[in-house]
Enzyme design. Sequence first.
Site, mmCIF file in Angstrom:
data_model
loop_
_atom_site.group_PDB
_atom_site.id
_atom_site.type_symbol
_atom_site.label_atom_id
_atom_site.label_comp_id
_atom_site.label_asym_id
_atom_site.label_seq_id
_atom_site.Cartn_x
_atom_site.Cartn_y
_atom_site.Cartn_z
ATOM 1 C CE LYS A 318 -2.913 2.637 3.145
ATOM 2 N NZ LYS A 318 -3.636 3.478 2.178
ATOM 3 C CG ASP A 361 16.699 0.063 10.804
ATOM 4 O OD1 ASP A 361 17.227 0.693 11.394
ATOM 5 O OD2 ASP A 361 16.760 0.059 9.454
#
Length: 608
Positions: A318, A361
């Site tokens: 998306k 991360d």
Amino acid sequence: MSVRAIGTHLFKYGRTFVRHICKRDIQTTADKINAAQQLPPKPHGVSISKGFGLRTVGVQIGLQARKLLINNVLNRVTNSLASDLRKRAARRILYGDSGPFFALVGVSLASGTGILTREDELEGVCWEIREAISKIKWHYHDIDIDETRFENSPITLNDLSLGKPIAKGANAVVYAAKIKNQDGLPRTQPDKNAERSVSETIVKTEDSDDIEKFPLALKMMFNYDIQSSAMAILNAMYRETVPAREYYSNVRISDWEIDLSKRNRHLPPHPNVVAMFSVFTDYVPELQDCRGLYPAALPQRIHPDGDGRNMSLFLLMKRYDTTLADFLTSHPPSARVSLLLFAQLLEAVAHLTAHGIAHRDLKTDNILIDTAEPEAPILVLADFGCCLADKANGLRLPYTSHEVDKGGNVALMAPEIACPRPGAFCVLDYGKSDLWAAAAITYEVFSGRNPFCVGTLRSVDYEEEQLPEMGAEVPYVLRRLVGNLLQRKPSKRLNPEVAANVCQLILWAPSTWLKPETRKPPSSAEILQWLLSLTTKILCEGRMTNKAGSESIQLDSDRAQLQSDVRKAGRRTYPEYLLISCFLARATISNVKAAISWIQTVNADIDD
């Protein structure tokens, strides 16, 4: 004769005497426990041991009790029946038969006084709540994509129409995208046994500046060193595909893909995790501005000075409006919006941890924002290229040498990951490392300044007393929560689910539960009643907002009007219902109680 011998004789002959007086026949069916079904007739010519009947009765009682449990009729079992069963079992035990021990297990299950407690029954209702919420299909992606078109043949670049590039990093580039042939024309079915040549990669590009025409985003990874083989590429970049819903390649390696899925973990869809619809390998095409944006990553067939390989990995997802870093700069959020963002971030971390995955991360550039409703933006985690998703080690990674990859973003690396030195018995525990990074990011969400990124603090040597104070507009409980999650020792931090529950309670719980003067915690029944009321709101009121979010993009005005009507009716926004559903989908009374207990402990410190 010794006392011991006398006792032995009394026990031996006394039991025989009692049996003779009572004239009991253990084998008669008239004295069998009437709560179980009658045993089948004894087959002709088959000898059955003396204790077989009662042992079978015990097993049947256990099965019958479980059936009663499944049918939710525990309350129909009367105390008189349970008492009669106990008396009969006691008499049989007196006559030396061990079968009633099995019967007592069944009685305990049926009466609800032994194995199943009141708390277990309430947790059973919570299980029903989780099941009901998990069956709701939320249209939180606002994308009308017909995934059935690609069930028989994998999606490739030829099925996509690309727009302008929308993001570029050190390892990948992202283009706006949409699926071609939306008019329902049949796709050409390629030969699965044939390899496509480099020249067959044809990608339609459009120069349209209207980004709304492209509801999808195509992320192309840069491939410098991996050979142009789908197997090699997926093996080297499997971390990027962890949240993907479908894995596709243009060569026949189904057995290898199954083996890869067995070795690595897969992350189920979640409202606060990037919606990645498909993953596939294909030849690198010549795209818009490719020579100017990433010339070194191009293969030599496109750019003579390029160092890239011919094939790479493509991720179809998306398209989100912006990153959290840009959102905080361009739209400084209010205190409530900041709390909504923090709650969603903790929900995402709790979802990852529950499935044995660590992101490793976390930073504002790797967090995407959907601003369809600016007063309640939707936050999702993206960029899983550094994640830990190994079934063999789980969240505990052996750290035997400096060559072991700790993850990215050293500035937001938790102390238990940044400080250890490699050794034969050293292990990196990522169980609460993402939780620490999420708490550090919260400083940016509430105040715009992360002390570990732009300040002087470092995760390897900071002290808890050095953490800066958050603004007075941040609730005291929330400030203490951030401080708890930034503790150097992971054992002092809350569990990810409990931490997420604290934010959910601040947002939706009755105010009396959170007041400092409240000393008595709510009972399990009161907590369950509150959870049921939230479930009712989701199942009833949430339908209208869910419908408002599922309309096609051609009906923006109607959808906006419907959303406006929802807010005027006193209902919550669509992202808020989505956040509540995330909470209910994993809610347990014990975890809610743990969060309430922690809040009340914090409130007690105010008076002290």
